[in-house]
Design a protein around this motif. Structure first.
Motif, PDB file in Angstrom:
ATOM      1  N   ILE A 125      48.671  37.748  37.213  1.00 43.34           N
ATOM      2  CA  ILE A 125      49.441  37.007  35.940  1.00 43.34           C
ATOM      3  C   ILE A 125      49.711  38.039  34.665  1.00 43.34           C
ATOM      4  O   ILE A 125      49.951  37.799  33.643  1.00 43.34           O
ATOM      5  CB  ILE A 125      47.939  35.649  36.091  1.00 43.34           C
ATOM      6  N   ASN A 126      48.122  37.975  34.706  1.00 39.68           N
ATOM      7  CA  ASN A 126      47.861  38.540  32.707  1.00 39.68           C
ATOM      8  C   ASN A 126      48.354  39.967  32.856  1.00 39.68           C
ATOM      9  O   ASN A 126      48.968  40.167  31.941  1.00 39.68           O
ATOM     10  CB  ASN A 126      45.963  38.851  32.785  1.00 39.68           C
ATOM     11  N   MET A 127      49.148  40.757  33.974  1.00 37.51           N
ATOM     12  CA  MET A 127      49.767  41.690  34.454  1.00 37.51           C
ATOM     13  C   MET A 127      50.767  41.349  33.958  1.00 37.51           C
ATOM     14  O   MET A 127      51.603  42.067  33.184  1.00 37.51           O
ATOM     15  CB  MET A 127      49.471  42.679  35.466  1.00 37.51           C
ATOM     16  N   SER A 128      51.511  40.312  34.790  1.00 35.58           N
ATOM     17  CA  SER A 128      52.956  40.206  34.805  1.00 35.58           C
ATOM     18  C   SER A 128      53.507  40.019  33.244  1.00 35.58           C
ATOM     19  O   SER A 128      54.295  39.985  32.562  1.00 35.58           O
ATOM     20  CB  SER A 128      53.325  39.129  35.178  1.00 35.58           C
ATOM     21  N   PHE A 129      52.362  39.356  32.403  1.00 36.97           N
ATOM     22  CA  PHE A 129      52.699  38.677  30.959  1.00 36.97           C
ATOM     23  C   PHE A 129      52.643  39.703  30.192  1.00 36.97           C
ATOM     24  O   PHE A 129      53.760  39.669  29.313  1.00 36.97           O
ATOM     25  CB  PHE A 129      51.243  37.618  30.361  1.00 36.97           C
ATOM     26  N   ILE A 130      52.023  41.353  30.004  1.00 37.43           N
ATOM     27  CA  ILE A 130      51.693  42.393  29.126  1.00 37.43           C
ATOM     28  C   ILE A 130      52.968  43.004  29.766  1.00 37.43           C
ATOM     29  O   ILE A 130      54.024  43.434  28.772  1.00 37.43           O
ATOM     30  CB  ILE A 130      50.784  42.958  29.342  1.00 37.43           C
ATOM     31  N   THR A 131      53.267  43.116  31.158  1.00 34.09           N
ATOM     32  CA  THR A 131      54.427  44.417  31.240  1.00 34.09           C
ATOM     33  C   THR A 131      55.997  43.081  30.647  1.00 34.09           C
ATOM     34  O   THR A 131      57.044  43.549  30.421  1.00 34.09           O
ATOM     35  CB  THR A 131      54.815  43.615  32.834  1.00 34.09           C
ATOM     36  N   LEU A 132      56.295  41.701  31.089  1.00 37.57           N
ATOM     37  CA  LEU A 132      57.370  41.523  29.807  1.00 37.57           C
ATOM     38  C   LEU A 132      57.095  40.979  28.245  1.00 37.57           C
ATOM     39  O   LEU A 132      58.454  41.404  28.205  1.00 37.57           O
ATOM     40  CB  LEU A 132      56.578  39.169  29.968  1.00 37.57           C
ATOM     41  N   CYS A 133      55.968  41.626  27.209  1.00 35.55           N
ATOM     42  CA  CYS A 133      55.454  41.920  26.257  1.00 35.55           C
ATOM     43  C   CYS A 133      56.453  42.774  26.199  1.00 35.55           C
ATOM     44  O   CYS A 133      57.134  43.189  25.098  1.00 35.55           O
ATOM     45  CB  CYS A 133      54.603  41.559  26.101  1.00 35.55           C
ATOM     46  N   TYR A 134      56.026  44.463  27.254  1.00 33.68           N
ATOM     47  CA  TYR A 134      56.882  45.072  26.445  1.00 33.68           C
ATOM     48  C   TYR A 134      58.226  45.131  27.007  1.00 33.68           C
ATOM     49  O   TYR A 134      58.865  46.251  26.260  1.00 33.68           O
ATOM     50  CB  TYR A 134      56.098  46.138  27.898  1.00 33.68           C
ATOM     51  N   VAL A 135      58.352  44.728  28.622  1.00 29.50           N
ATOM     52  CA  VAL A 135      60.075  44.712  28.332  1.00 29.50           C
ATOM     53  C   VAL A 135      61.039  44.448  27.437  1.00 29.50           C
ATOM     54  O   VAL A 135      61.768  44.384  26.487  1.00 29.50           O
ATOM     55  CB  VAL A 135      60.274  43.529  29.037  1.00 29.50           C
ATOM     56  N   THR A 136      60.267  42.887  26.208  1.00 30.67           N
ATOM     57  CA  THR A 136      60.854  41.831  25.277  1.00 30.67           C
ATOM     58  C   THR A 136      60.676  43.624  24.066  1.00 30.67           C
ATOM     59  O   THR A 136      61.895  43.621  23.193  1.00 30.67           O
ATOM     60  CB  THR A 136      60.175  40.885  24.817  1.00 30.67           C
ATOM     61  N   CYS A 137      59.724  43.835  24.252  1.00 30.82           N
ATOM     62  CA  CYS A 137      59.771  44.950  22.610  1.00 30.82           C
ATOM     63  C   CYS A 137      60.873  46.591  23.112  1.00 30.82           C
ATOM     64  O   CYS A 137      61.471  46.625  21.887  1.00 30.82           O
ATOM     65  CB  CYS A 137      58.485  45.756  22.944  1.00 30.82           C
ATOM     66  N   GLY A 138      60.476  46.337  24.490  1.00 28.26           N
ATOM     67  CA  GLY A 138      61.742  47.883  24.478  1.00 28.26           C
ATOM     68  C   GLY A 138      63.506  47.394  24.488  1.00 28.26           C
ATOM     69  O   GLY A 138      64.524  47.839  23.239  1.00 28.26           O
ATOM     70  N   LEU A 139      63.405  45.598  24.798  1.00 24.12           N
ATOM     71  CA  LEU A 139      65.119  45.135  24.932  1.00 24.12           C
ATOM     72  C   LEU A 139      65.209  44.979  22.749  1.00 24.12           C
ATOM     73  O   LEU A 139      66.878  45.247  22.721  1.00 24.12           O
ATOM     74  CB  LEU A 139      65.274  44.293  25.326  1.00 24.12           C
ATOM     75  N   ILE A 140      64.697  44.773  22.056  1.00 28.10           N
ATOM     76  CA  ILE A 140      64.732  44.622  21.143  1.00 28.10           C
ATOM     77  C   ILE A 140      64.679  46.038  19.993  1.00 28.10           C
ATOM     78  O   ILE A 140      65.639  45.948  18.874  1.00 28.10           O
ATOM     79  CB  ILE A 140      63.737  44.347  20.220  1.00 28.10           C
ATOM     80  N   ALA A 141      64.003  46.750  20.396  1.00 28.28           N
ATOM     81  CA  ALA A 141      64.215  48.199  19.922  1.00 28.28           C
ATOM     82  C   ALA A 141      65.805  49.014  20.691  1.00 28.28           C
ATOM     83  O   ALA A 141      66.267  49.228  19.801  1.00 28.28           O
ATOM     84  CB  ALA A 141      63.044  49.362  20.499  1.00 28.28           C
ATOM     85  N   LEU A 142      66.415  48.415  21.754  1.00 29.89           N
ATOM     86  CA  LEU A 142      67.409  49.105  22.216  1.00 29.89           C
ATOM     87  C   LEU A 142      68.419  48.558  21.448  1.00 29.89           C
ATOM     88  O   LEU A 142      69.556  49.197  20.797  1.00 29.89           O
ATOM     89  CB  LEU A 142      66.904  48.452  23.897  1.00 29.89           C
ATOM     90  N   LYS A 143      68.380  46.845  21.079  1.00 29.97           N
ATOM     91  CA  LYS A 143      68.922  45.966  19.978  1.00 29.97           C
ATOM     92  C   LYS A 143      69.300  46.742  18.598  1.00 29.97           C
ATOM     93  O   LYS A 143      70.599  46.966  18.450  1.00 29.97           O
ATOM     94  CB  LYS A 143      69.107  45.020  20.265  1.00 29.97           C
ATOM     95  N   TYR A 144      68.194  47.223  18.524  1.00 28.70           N
ATOM     96  CA  TYR A 144      68.369  47.545  17.093  1.00 28.70           C
ATOM     97  C   TYR A 144      67.977  49.022  16.642  1.00 28.70           C
ATOM     98  O   TYR A 144      67.780  49.041  15.472  1.00 28.70           O
ATOM     99  CB  TYR A 144      67.127  46.191  16.052  1.00 28.70           C
ATOM    100  N   VAL A 145      67.295  49.918  17.534  1.00 26.91           N
ATOM    101  CA  VAL A 145      67.113  51.209  16.734  1.00 26.91           C
ATOM    102  C   VAL A 145      69.035  52.085  16.721  1.00 26.91           C
ATOM    103  O   VAL A 145      70.245  51.284  17.057  1.00 26.91           O
ATOM    104  CB  VAL A 145      66.760  52.123  17.957  1.00 26.91           C
ATOM    105  N   LYS A 146      68.712  52.851  15.372  1.00 24.61           N
ATOM    106  CA  LYS A 146      69.591  53.144  13.930  1.00 24.61           C
ATOM    107  C   LYS A 146      69.525  54.327  14.496  1.00 24.61           C
ATOM    108  O   LYS A 146      68.907  55.106  14.667  1.00 24.61           O
ATOM    109  CB  LYS A 146      69.501  52.804  13.146  1.00 24.61           C
ATOM    110  N   VAL A 147      70.603  54.899  14.710  1.00 24.58           N
ATOM    111  CA  VAL A 147      71.253  56.685  14.818  1.00 24.58           C
ATOM    112  C   VAL A 147      71.091  57.247  13.680  1.00 24.58           C
ATOM    113  O   VAL A 147      71.168  58.520  14.340  1.00 24.58           O
ATOM    114  CB  VAL A 147      73.041  57.054  15.897  1.00 24.58           C
TER     115      VAL A 147
END
Length: 253
Positions: free
Chosen positions: A224-246
């Motif tokens: 459960i704890n590992m799944s929570f951390i994984t979800l946080c990592y994925v969320t960080c990645g999705l935020i970065a993909l959306k807002y990263v500038k070229v």
């Protein structure tokens, strides 16, 4: 998909031109592993102890090579190539996916070689070597994807590449020490330590997989704890993909 494949080929050619770095990613952890566990040459390790010790170096390789995705993309952005590639392809995503897939491919090869060499030397049977390869390579694929997603968030920071590399180098020593000491299992702040230390996250993932494959207990956070951390990592990645500038936030490129 075709554009992503072309960027994959481009980044692969670039990495092949720098063979020294690839060899270093493999040789340094392998030599350090043999030095730290020299006593195994006279008396072989227990299978659980072997997994516990190798997991430190497997997680190190995965973290160091995974974070290279972000640092290389930042380098491309500061030199202006990221903007140029985006103009050619029409989107930033094929560039990011191409670099990520390229890095995962080389990482898979590095982990395969490290696991094969260490397993053949210290394990007692072909079955044990095959099982270890299955655990380490599965951990490599899953762990590298999560670490890449997490570290993409660094592209949102207005920090020069030189400063970022210095911070990463210093942080790496701390992360390696904390992971090697196993502090995530001996304190009540284990969840936080694993969350802020991607190396420890990968190590926990390796233990979870080893437990499932071998039906033998290993020290790790709950699923459960590992799944929570994984979800946080994925969320960080999705935020970065959306807002990263070229366009560089520290240079006018």
């Amino acid at each position: 998909m075709k554009i992503t494949r072309e960027y994959f080929r481009l980044f692969t050619k670039m990495m092949l031109s720098n063979k020294v770095a690839f060899v270093w990613y493999l040789l340094f952890p392998l030599i350090a592993f043999f030095i730290f566990n020299y006593q195994w040459f006279t008396q072989g390790p227990e299978i659980n102890e072997f997994y516990i010790q190798t997991s430190v170096f497997v997680s190190y390789i995965i973290f160091v090579m995974s974070i290279d995705v972000t640092t290389n993309l930042i380098s491309l952005r500061e030199s202006g190539f990221f903007k140029m590639f985006k103009f050619i392809s029409g989107s930033k995503y094929p560039i990011i996916w191409g670099k990520a897939l390229n890095q995962i491919g080389f990482l898979f090869l590095t982990i395969l070689l490290f696991s094969l060499v260490s397993g053949l030397i210290f394990l007692n049977s072909f079955e044990q070597v095959a099982l270890f390869l299955a655990v380490s390579l599965t951990s490599c694929v899953l762990g590298s994807v999560m670490v890449i997603l997490l570290t993409l968030i660094l592209m949102l920071l207005p920090v020069r590449q030189e400063s970022l590399n210095a911070v990463i180098s210093m942080s790496l020593l701390v992360m390696f020490f904390l992971s090697a000491k196993g502090l995530a299992y001996s304190t009540e702040y284990g969840l936080l330590l694993v969350f802020i230390n991607p190396m420890e996250y990968v190590r926990n993932l390796t233990f979870l997989l080893a437990e499932w494959f071998m039906d033998s207990p290993f020290p790790h956070l709950s699923l459960i704890n590992m799944s929570f951390i994984t979800l946080c990592y994925v969320t960080c990645g999705l935020i970065a993909l959306k807002y990263v500038k070229v366009i560089s936030r520290t240079h006018r490129t």
